[in-house]
Design a protein around this motif. Structure first.
Motif, short mmCIF file in Angstrom:
data_model
loop_
_atom_site.label_atom_id
_atom_site.label_comp_id
_atom_site.label_asym_id
_atom_site.label_seq_id
_atom_site.Cartn_x
_atom_site.Cartn_y
_atom_site.Cartn_z
N TRP A 1 0.87 -1.18 0.00
CA TRP A 1 0.00 0.00 0.00
C TRP A 1 0.91 1.23 0.00
O TRP A 1 1.45 1.62 1.04
CB TRP A 1 -0.89 0.04 1.24
N VAL B 1 -6.22 4.49 7.16
CA VAL B 1 -6.41 3.08 7.47
C VAL B 1 -6.32 2.88 8.98
O VAL B 1 -5.68 3.66 9.70
CB VAL B 1 -5.35 2.21 6.76
N VAL B 2 -6.97 1.81 9.42
CA VAL B 2 -6.96 1.43 10.84
C VAL B 2 -6.37 0.04 10.94
O VAL B 2 -6.81 -0.88 10.24
CB VAL B 2 -8.38 1.46 11.44
N ASP B 3 -5.35 -0.08 11.79
CA ASP B 3 -4.71 -1.39 11.99
C ASP B 3 -4.22 -1.45 13.42
O ASP B 3 -3.23 -0.82 13.81
CB ASP B 3 -3.55 -1.57 11.02
N TYR C 1 -8.76 -4.71 15.18
CA TYR C 1 -9.34 -4.60 13.84
C TYR C 1 -8.25 -4.11 12.88
O TYR C 1 -7.33 -3.37 13.27
CB TYR C 1 -10.53 -3.64 13.85
N SER C 2 -8.38 -4.52 11.59
CA SER C 2 -7.41 -4.10 10.58
C SER C 2 -8.12 -3.92 9.24
O SER C 2 -8.94 -4.75 8.83
CB SER C 2 -6.29 -5.13 10.43
N ASP C 3 -7.80 -2.79 8.59
CA ASP C 3 -8.30 -2.55 7.23
C ASP C 3 -7.35 -3.09 6.16
O ASP C 3 -7.67 -3.00 4.96
CB ASP C 3 -8.46 -1.04 7.00
N ASP D 1 -6.28 -5.66 4.20
CA ASP D 1 -6.55 -6.99 3.64
C ASP D 1 -5.60 -7.22 2.48
O ASP D 1 -5.60 -6.45 1.51
CB ASP D 1 -8.00 -7.07 3.17
N GLN E 1 -6.91 -7.01 -1.04
CA GLN E 1 -7.33 -5.70 -1.53
C GLN E 1 -6.15 -4.75 -1.75
O GLN E 1 -6.36 -3.57 -2.04
CB GLN E 1 -8.30 -5.07 -0.51
#
Length: 633
Positions: free
Chosen positions: A285, A293-295, A299-301, A303, A306
């Protein structure tokens, strides 16, 4: 008084603290190298373009330095750019930001696939590394690491160099570096830590951002957003569960049946083991902002499916066993050897028999000579040694390095126009049939281009087939002795074809091709000589046939009604003595005949202009040669 007068009592030791220590000499040597490489002063340049670290050319300059008796290697790594003089220029401005800090903030070349590890981690386009020399121990002690870092800091301060300077510490396989970069009013320290297990708070982006913010210690509130580039790398190591299916070819099984050009005309190809040790899959990324983004641990965005960029990297095994590479390596070693065929195989049986026969024929003459016989030559040990030597020689001659079946198969592949039935190297070969040769029109354009570049030989030519067979024989059928045996048989075949006017199979007609290798040119020249020899022999046969059919001039005609016997018996024969004048006339006629024969001498092509022989009026002639007849025809 006696003690005061003693000269030894006046000697005292003086410690000179002005003498440079080994540490100071090391720092001075580092400064000299930086000056020699012209790395002094501020260096300002434009930010690198996107992808320049991958497509550009990286160069390095290395030099050895010593710290006491310990050897170090100092290396300058830099990206070669076309506009070096325009981008990098020495400026006296003190507020200019060092080039290193500009590279750290630039995000155009994050995660370059092929570059030094420091380039991948920090994005630097220029840096200097000090590492232990070859065969030297790694710098593991903390005190030694601090001493080297202090030396680097002093050298950068004294010279004003703004290029980052790193020191490699710990074992080399760890790739651990510590360094420093100095600029006007700023200093950047580079540190690394190896952890066996990553702490749980550092397994996500939020924890790493907390560490980064604490290290910066920025007093601004609110803190500006942080730019992020993220990459996940998945390493697949044990991805081949079963054994590698590629196996070396079984030549014993091939030779059990019919062996032809297909088997001997192909070199094995492939790896006996898996040449790939690891497979790396990276998802990236690029150029994100902190709040997008949140990680975290909940929780983690992020992926991987993606991710906008995917890349695959293959890491090869160290020195895998590859069949074609092994074959060519062994063949190259064979080509570098300087031994002759006689040194490898020994003398032939014919030469040994001739030598023994010569010794026997000279035995009586040696016995009758009045020379004294040395006593040491008649000893029993010398006689036993000579007998053993002769037994070993005969035993070696009986053992053929190359199997007869393999040899016959190779010769049939090399010379398909010959019907060889060979059981020994001294057998007489059968007469080969007329060869069917390829012309220049049958060659592919790719083969011609390959010959122009490599100076080898055309594919499917005799030289190419001979090289393939020697390569196989060298590995699977006896090594250098078998190759020498094959070469000896090849030379015998060439000699046989020359003596019997048989053209060589697998060579293009015409003059030697200068684009090919020297051996191929020599074989083509031999083929040209055979063609000329055949044409000359055919011409002689034609002339001989004409001479036989031509009637003789001095034959006596006999009347049909009268036999020779009756004619000779019925008539009386009379002989008259020649006078001196007649003898002189006959001598003159013989001299005239010799002159005419001399003027009609063989081997003359044409007169060489008006040139004559020295001290004679006879013309100078150009001899008939193969080149002259070739051009005239």
């Amino acid at each position: 008084m006696a003690a005061d007068s003693d000269p030894e009592s006046e000697v005292f030791e003086i410690t000179d603290f002005t003498t440079a220590s080994e540490w100071e000499r090391f720092i001075s040597r580092v400064e000299e190298v930086l000056n020699d490489w012209k790395l002094i002063g501020s260096r300002v340049g434009n930010p690198p373009e996107k992808g320049e670290y991958t497509s550009g050319t990286w160069e390095e300059t290395c030099q050895d330095i010593n710290f006491a008796d310990f050897k170090f290697s100092i290396t300058h790594h830099y990206l070669k750019q076309e506009s070096t003089e325009k981008d990098f220029k020495i400026e006296p401005e003190e507020d200019a930001s060092p080039l290193c800090m500009q590279d750290l903030l630039c995000m155009n070349n994050d995660f370059p696939p092929r570059a030094h590890c420091l380039v991948r981690w920090y994005g630097l386009r220029e840096f200097v590394v000090i590492s232990p020399g070859a065969n030297c121990e790694a710098i593991i002690s903390e005190s030694k690491c601090n001493l080297l870092l202090s030396s680097v800091s002093i050298a950068l301060t004294n010279t004003g160099c703004q290029v980052p300077l790193f020191v490699q510490i710990q074992q080399k396989w760890r790739r651990t570096y510590a360094g420093e970069c100095q600029g006007p009013g700023a200093r950047t320290d580079f540190e690394m830590v190896h952890l066996r297990k990553v702490p749980s708070q550092y397994n996500h982006l939020s924890g790493l951002l907390d560490v980064f913010k604490n290290k910066i210690g920025c007093a601004l509130t609110p803190m500006p957003p942080i730019s992020i580039a993220i990459r996940f790398t998945y390493v697949l190591q044990d991805w081949q569960q079963c054994s590698w299916p590629q196996q070396p070819p079984d030549f014993d099984a091939l030779l059990a049946g019919e062996v032809g050009g297909v088997e001997f005309g192909k070199l094995p190809f492939g790896a006996c083991e898996d040449p790939i040790s690891e497979l790396h899959l990276s998802t990236t990324w690029p150029n994100l902002t902190e709040g997008i983004v949140v990680d975290n641990d909940v929780y983690s965005d992020l992926d991987p499916l993606q991710a906008p960029h995917w890349s695959v990297r293959v890491r090869k095994a160290d020195n895998p066993q590859c069949l074609l590479g092994d074959f060519l390596t062994e063949f190259f070693k064979l080509c570098c050897r300087k031994e002759t065929t006689e040194e490898i195989l020994g003398r032939s049986s014919v030469e040994e028999e001739v030598k023994e026969n010569n010794d026997i024929t000279q035995a009586l003459s040696k016995l009758t000579e009045p020379t004294a016989v040395p006593i040491h030559k008649l000893s029993v040990s010398n006689m036993v040694h000579s007998a053993r030597k002769r037994i070993r020689r005969h035993r070696r001659l009986e053992e053929s390095p190359l199997n007869n079946d393999v040899l016959n198969s190779i010769l049939l592949y090399l010379f398909p126009d010959s019907a060889l039935d060979k059981t020994d190297s001294s057998d007489v070969k059968s007469t080969p049939h007329s060869p069917s040769r390829k012309t220049e029109k049958d060659k592919d354009s790719e083969d011609c281009n390959l010959c122009n570049q490599l100076k080898s030989s055309p594919s499917d030519s005799l030289t190419c087939r001979l090289a393939l067979c020697m390569c196989l024989v060298n590995v699977y059928h006896g090594g250098v002795r078998a190759v020498a045996h094959l070469w000896q048989e090849f030379v015998l075949e060439m000699r046989y074809r020359w003596e019997n006017n048989c053209l060589i199979y697998g060579l293009a007609s015409g003059a030697p091709d200068l684009r090919c290798c020297l051996l191929h040119q020599k074989l083509q020249m031999l083929n040209c000589c055979i063609e000329r020899k055949r044409a000359r022999d055919d011409g002689k046969k034609t002339e001989g046939a004409r001479e036989k059919n031509r009637p003789s001039v001095g034959s006596v005609e006999v009347s049909p009604g009268k036999s020779w016997d009756s004619w000779s018996d019925s008539e009386d024969e009379f002989f008259e003595c020649l006078s001196d004048t007649d003898e002189i006339k006959e001598a003159e006629t013989e001299r005239d005949k010799k002159a005419t024969n001399k003027s009609k001498a063989e081997g003359r092509l044409q007169p060489h202009g008006k040139l004559t022989l020295r001290n004679s009026s006879e013309l100078l002639y150009i001899p008939i040669t193969q080149v002259s007849t070739h051009h005239l025809s």
